[in-house]
Design an enzyme around this catalytic site. Structure first.
Site, mmCIF file in Angstrom:
data_model
loop_
_atom_site.group_PDB
_atom_site.id
_atom_site.type_symbol
_atom_site.label_atom_id
_atom_site.label_comp_id
_atom_site.label_asym_id
_atom_site.label_seq_id
_atom_site.Cartn_x
_atom_site.Cartn_y
_atom_site.Cartn_z
ATOM 1 N N GLY A 29 0.842 -1.191 0.000
ATOM 2 C CA GLY A 29 0.000 0.000 0.000
ATOM 3 C C GLY A 29 0.882 1.248 0.000
ATOM 4 O O GLY A 29 2.069 1.174 -0.341
ATOM 5 N N VAL A 64 0.544 -13.753 4.024
ATOM 6 C CA VAL A 64 1.232 -13.972 5.304
ATOM 7 C C VAL A 64 0.210 -14.469 6.316
ATOM 8 O O VAL A 64 -0.891 -13.945 6.394
ATOM 9 C CB VAL A 64 1.877 -12.659 5.790
ATOM 10 C CG1 VAL A 64 2.416 -12.804 7.204
ATOM 11 C CG2 VAL A 64 2.981 -12.236 4.829
ATOM 12 N N GLU A 112 -18.416 10.578 -0.105
ATOM 13 C CA GLU A 112 -18.058 10.545 -1.521
ATOM 14 C C GLU A 112 -18.921 9.561 -2.300
ATOM 15 O O GLU A 112 -19.398 9.866 -3.392
ATOM 16 C CB GLU A 112 -16.562 10.218 -1.665
ATOM 17 C CG GLU A 112 -15.726 11.400 -1.178
ATOM 18 C CD GLU A 112 -14.222 11.193 -1.198
ATOM 19 O OE1 GLU A 112 -13.501 12.178 -1.346
ATOM 20 O OE2 GLU A 112 -13.765 10.040 -1.056
ATOM 21 N N ASP A 133 -1.948 2.304 8.653
ATOM 22 C CA ASP A 133 -3.189 1.990 9.373
ATOM 23 C C ASP A 133 -3.044 0.859 10.383
ATOM 24 O O ASP A 133 -3.935 0.653 11.213
ATOM 25 C CB ASP A 133 -4.287 1.579 8.375
ATOM 26 C CG ASP A 133 -4.673 2.712 7.455
ATOM 27 O OD1 ASP A 133 -4.053 3.779 7.539
ATOM 28 O OD2 ASP A 133 -5.603 2.515 6.647
ATOM 29 N N ALA A 161 -3.646 8.074 3.748
ATOM 30 C CA ALA A 161 -2.473 7.805 2.918
ATOM 31 C C ALA A 161 -1.224 8.606 3.319
ATOM 32 O O ALA A 161 -0.147 8.020 3.457
ATOM 33 C CB ALA A 161 -2.822 8.026 1.445
#
Lengths: 429, 429
Positions: free
Chosen positions: A17, A83, A175, A304, A320
């Site tokens: 990410g 993982v 949004e 996060d 982000a």
């Protein structure tokens, strides 16, 4: 074909990410080898995912193969794998295939996923939005609802098909509600013969006292008003108490709908469980001020998945820029360590601002020193997001999509893929 | 909201492919109402589907919502539904929902699907390419094979993962084989650390004596040579006798591979069964020279679902221009009938030519009076296909994708979506 050089310092990064990618971008050292692991083959530009869900952008416009991003970095190998555990003592990452990967340093950037606050049985009815598959599923669901409503002869069913409920008044909720309203009221208006798409109901339901709680109150109020102008019903202080095949329950009342979108809860990936480390209420690993897992100076957690406090005692937000700053910081920490330079100062998150769009021509921006709203904010939002996309190709492509959408109200990705034969109580014709 | 006007002549069109769309485009009459039924919500530009499968184009670049295409035609209603039967006597189309739709005229343009020649058990292993879902599935399969091969420690497995077998040497087979070879040998070359993607094997297996049998022999020979230059092994006179989880059997020998793409057999949609009408060897409805089902002057069949003879006794080919010409012809027949004008001359297929690309810079074109091959043919192919796309938006988007692909060898759609955890005997790591 270069093989893993055992003499070099081996850094394993879990998660491609914003945090993982920025870490790798900033860590360049000739005595280091990096293995970047992700479940998926692509890096996803998550802030625009809601535009895939609402048919404005195509999946490939906001996703890039991880290994393509690092094609010129011979020190980086990419591994598409899942993982399942970490052995802190033997310093190895355990994959679902049973294979293990040894590390000298470990950077965990596995992000967050949605949560139904213990009501996982709501999942089939309240679609969440975290992956590209989620986005195309929501897109198909929205478009299929209109197809079914067009030929439904039962007014109650037709109404339920034309009712969209977005749960959660954060940026994603605002949004997606805005863009569904515009899809219904503008884009689709001329496409149907037996359906008045302008009668589509969009509800935004928030458990807390206001939408966009991370913004100043004045912008929350502006957002609510703007959403209402788009024809969206905004309900605050309204926790959802049930979601099922027939609708949603809140404030003790049931609303019939087949279209629930879940933008409410976020919980961290299971990194804390893998590590056996202390975690906070959201499952995030509690790290020290160097983003280190206490007692394990070779393990870092960013983005996060990490619980980090700001100087005022509040949490670093799960956005982000925070993940990117964490990635860059840890790259510098490791660089300094390898170069035997003095240790860096503790991580300090630099909050650059909050952004959210409301439909296709308004936005709110809070940069701290300045607050913007309306059309100008929307232009800034667009330019900033185009700037942060990867590569000229994607920027060009997204810019063209937006120009078309803005000028002609046209959305190019209105295709239904996947299983369109699902029933869920709604019969066509 | 206009309701169906029972006084008007009601034409039901089944299928929104090239034939159905062109029929509706050419039939404009104020006393007519049209219902256009398709299982999917989009019209698909099938000639470019192989480019979605090979990650060059995004699905939404070659698909458009049917109802959007006819948003300005108030006389056209669109219905996303599955047809399961037709009652010729009562003149009604029966849907999977149990609903019926009455017609005055019926146009069937339901196209063709793939066939495994009675070996449907091959389907899970030999992926076919007819829908957008098929294309994204093949794309994920190809990209996942490289991901698995990168970390496979078993040379035999690695080899099987890097072996791609395309069955069928028609235009689709040639195009997909060429594009996989270029993906492996060019696009992906720098992306892997433990895998030499240039060692990827691509085989094109054809049961008949030559590839592109619809082209003149000289162009078939040229195509074979060009494919071989791209590193593809072309095998003719090699019918496949088995496909399973471990590979493919042909010429009595087994080749180990996990990547089989089926471009061999085509059979018509079940329209002949719905109609209880006479059909040919490929299941196509045998129509008269007016594209009418014998004894049912109100039922027409066009495109890949119809069996029509040319003046030399051969079949009209199952390609887009034939379907489009059929659509236009039937629109004129019905128009003349409604205007009580004299009946048209019998349908005459006007063959404009055959096209096929070989990789990203060569093509063969047979226009009858002239045969082209190489780079010039490739440019013509590109321009023709851009011209036939729907709308400026798609043309611009596809043109940009091609420029990037051609100039930088970059393919923007290299994302793996859907279930990537499938096993099929191939273990990663």
């Amino acid at each position: 074909m270069s093989q893993l050089n055992l003499k070099k310092h081996h850094i394993v990064v879990i998660g491609a990410g914003f945090g993982g990618i920025d870490f790798v971008n900033h860590l360049k050292h000739r005595d280091v080898q990096i293995t970047l692991i992700d479940k998926r083959n692509h890096h996803l530009f998550q802030p625009l995912l809601y535009q895939v869900a609402s048919a404005s952008l195509a999946p490939s416009e906001i996703a890039w193969p991880v290994r393509h991003l690092f094609r010129n970095r011979k020190d980086v190998r990419t591994l598409m794998a899942e993982v399942v555990d970490i052995d802190k003592v033997l310093r190895k990452v355990i994959l679902s295939s049973g294979d293990c990967i040894l590390y000298d340093s470990l950077v965990i950037a596995t992000g967050a996923t949605h949560t139904y606050f213990g009501n996982d049985n709501w999942a089939p009815y309240a679609l969440s939005l975290k992956t590209l598959e989620d986005a195309t599923k929501i897109r198909s669901k929205i478009l299929t609802a209109f197809e079914k409503a067009e030929h439904s002869k039962d007014d109650k069913l037709k109404d339920a098909l034309q009712t969209f409920v977005v749960v959660g008044g954060g940026a994603t909720g605002v949004e997606i509600a805005g863009t569904i309203a515009e899809l219904a009221h503008n884009t689709l208006k001329k496409d149907f013969r037996f359906l008045d798409t302008t009668k589509t109901k969009v509800l935004l339901i928030e458990a807390g006292p206001r939408v966009l709680p991370m913004f100043p109150e004045s912008l929350s109020r502006y957002t609510t008003k703007s959403l209402e102008k788009l024809g969206i019903k905004v309900l605050t202080n309204s926790p959802v108490t049930n979601c099922d095949s027939e609708g949603v329950v809140f404030n003790g009342e049931r609303l019939m709908t087949f279209n629930i979108i879940w933008a409410a809860g976020v919980k961290a990936s299971p990194a804390a469980v893998w590590l056996g480390a202390e975690s906070d209420w959201a499952g995030r690993v509690i790290v020290d001020s160097y983003l280190n897992v206490p007692s394990f100076p070779e393990i870092f957690v960013i983005g996060d998945t990490a619980s980090v406090k700001m100087s005022d005692g509040s949490d670093v937000p799960g956005i982000a820029p925070a993940a990117k700053q964490g990635g860059e910081y840890v790259a510098n920490v490791i660089n300094n360590k390898l170069k035997k330079k003095p240790h860096l100062k503790p991580f300090k998150y630099n909050h650059q601002g909050n952004f959210a769009t409301i439909g296709r021509s308004l936005a709110v921006i809070d940069l701290g020193f300045i607050k913007l709203r309306g059309g100008v904010a929307w232009w800034i939002w667009k330019l900033v997001h185009i700037y942060f996309l990867v590569g000229i190709r994607s920027r060009l492509s997204v810019a063209i999509s937006w120009v078309w959408n803005h000028t002609f109200g046209y959305r190019s990705s209105r295709i239904i893929v996947g299983d369109t034969q699902e029933k869920e109580g709604a019969e066509s014709n």
